[in-house]
Design a protein around this motif. Structure first.
Motif, mmCIF file in Angstrom:
data_model
loop_
_atom_site.group_PDB
_atom_site.id
_atom_site.type_symbol
_atom_site.label_atom_id
_atom_site.label_comp_id
_atom_site.label_asym_id
_atom_site.label_seq_id
_atom_site.Cartn_x
_atom_site.Cartn_y
_atom_site.Cartn_z
ATOM 1 N N CYS A 1 53.028 25.168 121.126
ATOM 2 C CA CYS A 1 52.694 25.010 122.604
ATOM 3 C C CYS A 1 52.739 23.548 123.168
ATOM 4 O O CYS A 1 52.832 22.670 122.271
ATOM 5 N N SER B 1 47.816 34.391 124.408
ATOM 6 C CA SER B 1 48.794 34.369 125.450
ATOM 7 C C SER B 1 50.089 34.938 125.213
ATOM 8 O O SER B 1 50.395 34.969 124.165
ATOM 9 N N THR B 2 50.702 35.001 126.323
ATOM 10 C CA THR B 2 52.357 35.139 126.211
ATOM 11 C C THR B 2 53.169 34.035 126.273
ATOM 12 O O THR B 2 52.819 33.129 127.095
ATOM 13 N N PRO B 3 54.224 33.909 125.398
ATOM 14 C CA PRO B 3 54.901 32.924 125.283
ATOM 15 C C PRO B 3 55.659 32.732 126.701
ATOM 16 O O PRO B 3 56.205 33.841 127.366
ATOM 17 N N ARG C 1 54.278 31.831 129.569
ATOM 18 C CA ARG C 1 53.411 32.090 130.652
ATOM 19 C C ARG C 1 52.090 31.172 130.653
ATOM 20 O O ARG C 1 51.308 31.394 129.679
ATOM 21 N N SER D 1 55.515 29.910 121.690
ATOM 22 C CA SER D 1 55.964 30.968 120.863
ATOM 23 C C SER D 1 54.678 31.704 120.422
ATOM 24 O O SER D 1 53.444 31.307 120.918
ATOM 25 N N ARG D 2 54.863 32.975 119.740
ATOM 26 C CA ARG D 2 53.497 33.707 119.423
ATOM 27 C C ARG D 2 52.965 33.147 118.276
ATOM 28 O O ARG D 2 51.719 33.231 117.948
ATOM 29 N N TRP E 1 48.685 29.160 130.976
ATOM 30 C CA TRP E 1 47.366 29.295 131.170
ATOM 31 C C TRP E 1 46.768 28.032 131.850
ATOM 32 O O TRP E 1 47.036 27.177 131.079
#
Ligand code: BLA
Length: 507
Positions: free
Chosen positions: A425, A386-388, A390, A420-421, A392
Motif C-alpha cells: 500500500c 480494505s479492498t485494493p 479503494r 493488494s490484499r 481509506w
C-alpha cells in the motif's frame, strides 16, 4: 439534583416535531378529504370567522367559493412537491388570505395566512431578489457567497441578525461563517455552536423543506381538532406545513438568547443539510407568503452556487493532480517497484501530505518528514481490512482506528491506498493541526439544571468557551481520494502490462 446536572438528550432526539398537533396562531389550518373538512385548528373562528366545531364535517364551500376551490385543486394537482400559494378571500367576512396547499395523510391541507395590508407589489420583490442573486453570483469563494447571502437576506427581510451557519459534519456542531447584524448586537462571527442545538430529526426535516418561520416565541399554539386522525391514529403530519408549531425546547432556546422571532433557510449539498441561513428578530414578526417564497428561492440559488464553487475547486485540484499522475505513470512504466519505493515518482506532489509511506512486499520506504518505525508498524497493525484500489482515509486516527492511536504528536491523519490484499500500500500522512475553537456554549454540557429547572444555557460570545481541537489533521478532500484512486489504477495497469510481457517472454 444540583445546578449543572446533565440533561437527558435522548428526549431531544426522540421528540416528534412533525406531530406536535398545532399551528402558529396567526394563521389557520384546515385539512379536507373528499371536499369535507376533516381537521381544523382551534383558531378558525378568530382567523376565518367559522369556529372549528361548525367547520369539521362540513363542506369546504363554507370557506371558499366554488371558483376558488377549483383554482386551489388545479394548483395542487400541478404540484411538483413544492408548496403552492394562492391569494384568496375566505369565510363569511371575505377576508384576504394567502392560501398555501399541500397533500398529506390522504388529505388536502389548506393553510390560511392573513394577507398583509401593505404588501409590496410582486415586481418589487422580483427586482430585489434578482439584484440579490446577481450579487451572490459574483462571489468567488464559499465565504464570500455566504457573506453576500446574509447581507442580502437581511436587506430583503429586515431581521436583526442574519448568520450563515455551517455544519462541520452532517449531524455535528457548526460555525458562524458569515454574519450581518444590527450594530447593538454582540458579534457571533467565528463562534461554534454545539451539535445538540439542532437535533438530527430537525435536520432531516430541514432537508425536505427549504424554509421555516417562527413568528413569535410566546405564541399560544392553536391545537388541531380532532387531535388524532381516525385512520392513522396519529396527529396530522405537519412536516410540510408552513404554520407548524415549534418544539418547546427550541422556543426556550430562542427566549434564552433574547430572540422573539426567527426564520431559517436550508443550505443543501447533494440533498444533505450543509448549513443554514439563520435569522433572528428581537420583536415578533412573520414573513408574508411572497417574502417567504423569495427567501426560499434564495436558499435554492445559494445552494446551487455553493455546489458550483465546490465543483470548480475540485476540478482545479483534480487537474493539478492529473498532471502529476501522467508524469508518475510514465516514470513507473519501466521501473516498478523502485519508482515508487525510491522515487523518482513524487508521491507528495500527487497528494499534499507531510510524509508518505510505501510498502511493497518486504520493503518499506518513507519520504517527506521522517517517521519512527513504531508509528509505521502501529499504522499497519491498526488499519481496517480494505479492498485494493479503494482508498481509506481519516483526519482523526485516534477516533478511526479500532485499537486507538498514540502518535498524535507526529501524525493524526492518513490516506491509505491499498494496492493488494497482501498488504502492499501507499499511505499519505498528515500531522496534527490544533485549532482553537470559540464556543457559544460549553459543547460538553450545553444544557444544565438552573435555578428554575432544566434550561438550555444561554449562548453567545459573552460566555465564550475556548477549547482546542486535538488529534485532527487537515481534512482529506474528494480530490485527494480521487487522485489516489487513479494512481492505484495506473499502478495496476503497469503491473498487468509487466505480467503480460513476462508471460510473453516465458512462452
Ligand atoms: C431548531 N435550532 C433549531 C433551528 C436553529 C437552531 C437555527 C431551526 C429553527 C429556526 O429557524 O429557529 C439553532 N440557531 C441555532 C444555532 C444558531 C442559530 C446553532 O442562530 C447559531 C448561529 N435545541 C437545543 C436542545 C434541543 C434543541 C438541547 O439546544 C433539544 C432538547 C432542539 N432545535 C431543537 C429542535 C429544533 C431546533 C427540536 C426544531 C424546531 C422545529 O423546527 O420545530
Amino acid at each position: 439534583q444540583s445546578v449543572g446536572t446533565p440533561f437527558d438528550f435522548t428526549e431531544c432526539v426522540r421528540e416528534q416535531i412533525h406531530l406536535l398537533g398545532g399551528v402558529q396562531s396567526y394563521g389557520a389550518l384546515v385539512a379536507v378529504r373528499d371536499s369535507v373538512v376533516a381537521v381544523a385548528s382551534s383558531n378558525t373562528g378568530a382567523v376565518l370567522g367559522v369556529a372549528p366545531a361548525e367547520l369539521v364535517g362540513t363542506p369546504l364551500s363554507r370557506l371558499l367559493s366554488p371558483d376558488q376551490i377549483d383554482a386551489a385543486l388545479t394548483l395542487e394537482q400541478a404540484d411538483t412537491g413544492e408548496t403552492a400559494v394562492l391569494p384568496v378571500t375566505a369565510g363569511p367576512h371575505r377576508r384576504a388570505f394567502d392560501l398555501t396547499l399541500h397533500r398529506v395523510d390522504g388529505r388536502l391541507v389548506l393553510e390560511f395566512e392573513p394577507a398583509e395590508p401593505d404588501r409590496p407589489p410582486f415586481t418589487r420583490f422580483y427586482t430585489l431578489v434578482r439584484q440579490a442573486l446577481t450579487r451572490l453570483q459574483r462571489a468567488t469563494s464559499v465565504t464570500e457567497a455566504c457573506q453576500a447571502a446574509v447581507r442580502e437576506v437581511r436587506a430583503i427581510t429586515g431581521y436583526d441578525r442574519v448568520v450563515a451557519y455551517r455544519f462541520e459534519t452532517l449531524d455535528g456542531p457548526g460555525e458562524v461563517v458569515a454574519e450581518d447584524r444590527a450594530a447593538e448586537l454582540e458579534p457571533w462571527l467565528g463562534l461554534w455552536f454545539p451539535a445538540t442545538d439542532i437535533p438530527p430529526q430537525a435536520r432531516r426535516l430541514y432537508e425536505r423543506n427549504w424554509i421555516r418561520v417562527i413568528a413569535d416565541v410566546e405564541d399560544p399554539t392553536a391545537s388541531l381538532t380532532p387531535p388524532r386522525l381516525a385512520d392513522t391514529g396519529a396527529p396530522l403530519d405537519l412536516s410540510r406545513s408552513v404554520l407548524r408549531t415549534v418544539s418547546p425546547f427550541h422556543l426556550e432556546y430562542l427566549r434564552n438568547i433574547g430572540v422573539a422571532s426567527s426564520m431559517s433557510v436550508s443550505l443543501l449539498a447533494e440533498e444533505r443539510l450543509w448549513g443554514l441561513i439563520a435569522c433572528h428578530g428581537r420583536r415578533p414578526r412573520r414573513l408574508g407568503a411572497e417574502l417567504r417564497s423569495a427567501c426560499e428561492f434564495f436558499g435554492v440559488a445559494l445552494s446551487l452556487h455553493l455546489a458550483a464553487l465546490r465543483a470548480r475547486d475540485e476540478a482545479v485540484g483534480l487537474e493539478r493532480g492529473r498532471a502529476a499522475l501522467a508524469r508518475a505513470t510514465e516514470t513507473m512504466a519501466d521501473a516498478l517497484p523502485t519508482a515508487l519505493l525510491e522515487g523518482p515518482v513524487d508521491l507528495l506532489a500527487l497528494v499534499d501530505a507531510d510524509s508518505v509511506v510505501v510498502r511493497l512486499g518486504d520493503e518499506t520506504a518513507v519520504r517527506g518528514a521522517p517517521l519512527p518505525p513504531q508509528l509505521v508498524d502501529d499504522l499497519w497493525a491498526g488499519l481496517p481490512a480494505s479492498t485494493p484500489g479503494r482508498p481509506w482515509s481519516s483526519d482523526h486516527l485516534a477516533g478511526a482506528l479500532p485499537g486507538g492511536w498514540r502518535h498524535d504528536g507526529q501524525v493524526s491523519g492518513a490516506l491509505v491506498l491499498p494496492l493488494s490484499r497482501a498488504g502492499d500500500c501507499i499511505a499519505w500522512l498528515r500531522r496534527e493541526r490544533t485549532v482553537e475553537r470559540r464556543w457559544a456554549a460549553d459543547p460538553g454540557a450545553p444544557v444544565v439544571l438552573g435555578p428554575n429547572g432544566e434550561r438550555l444555557t444561554p449562548r453567545g460570545s459573552a460566555a465564550v468557551f475556548l477549547a482546542t481541537v486535538r488529534g485532527h489533521s487537515r481534512p482529506w478532500t474528494v480530490t485527494d481520494a480521487t487522485v489516489a484512486t487513479e494512481l492505484g489504477r495506473a499502478v495496476t495497469d503497469v503491473i498487468l502490462r509487466h505480467a503480460a510481457a513476462l508471460a510473453g517472454l516465458n512462452r
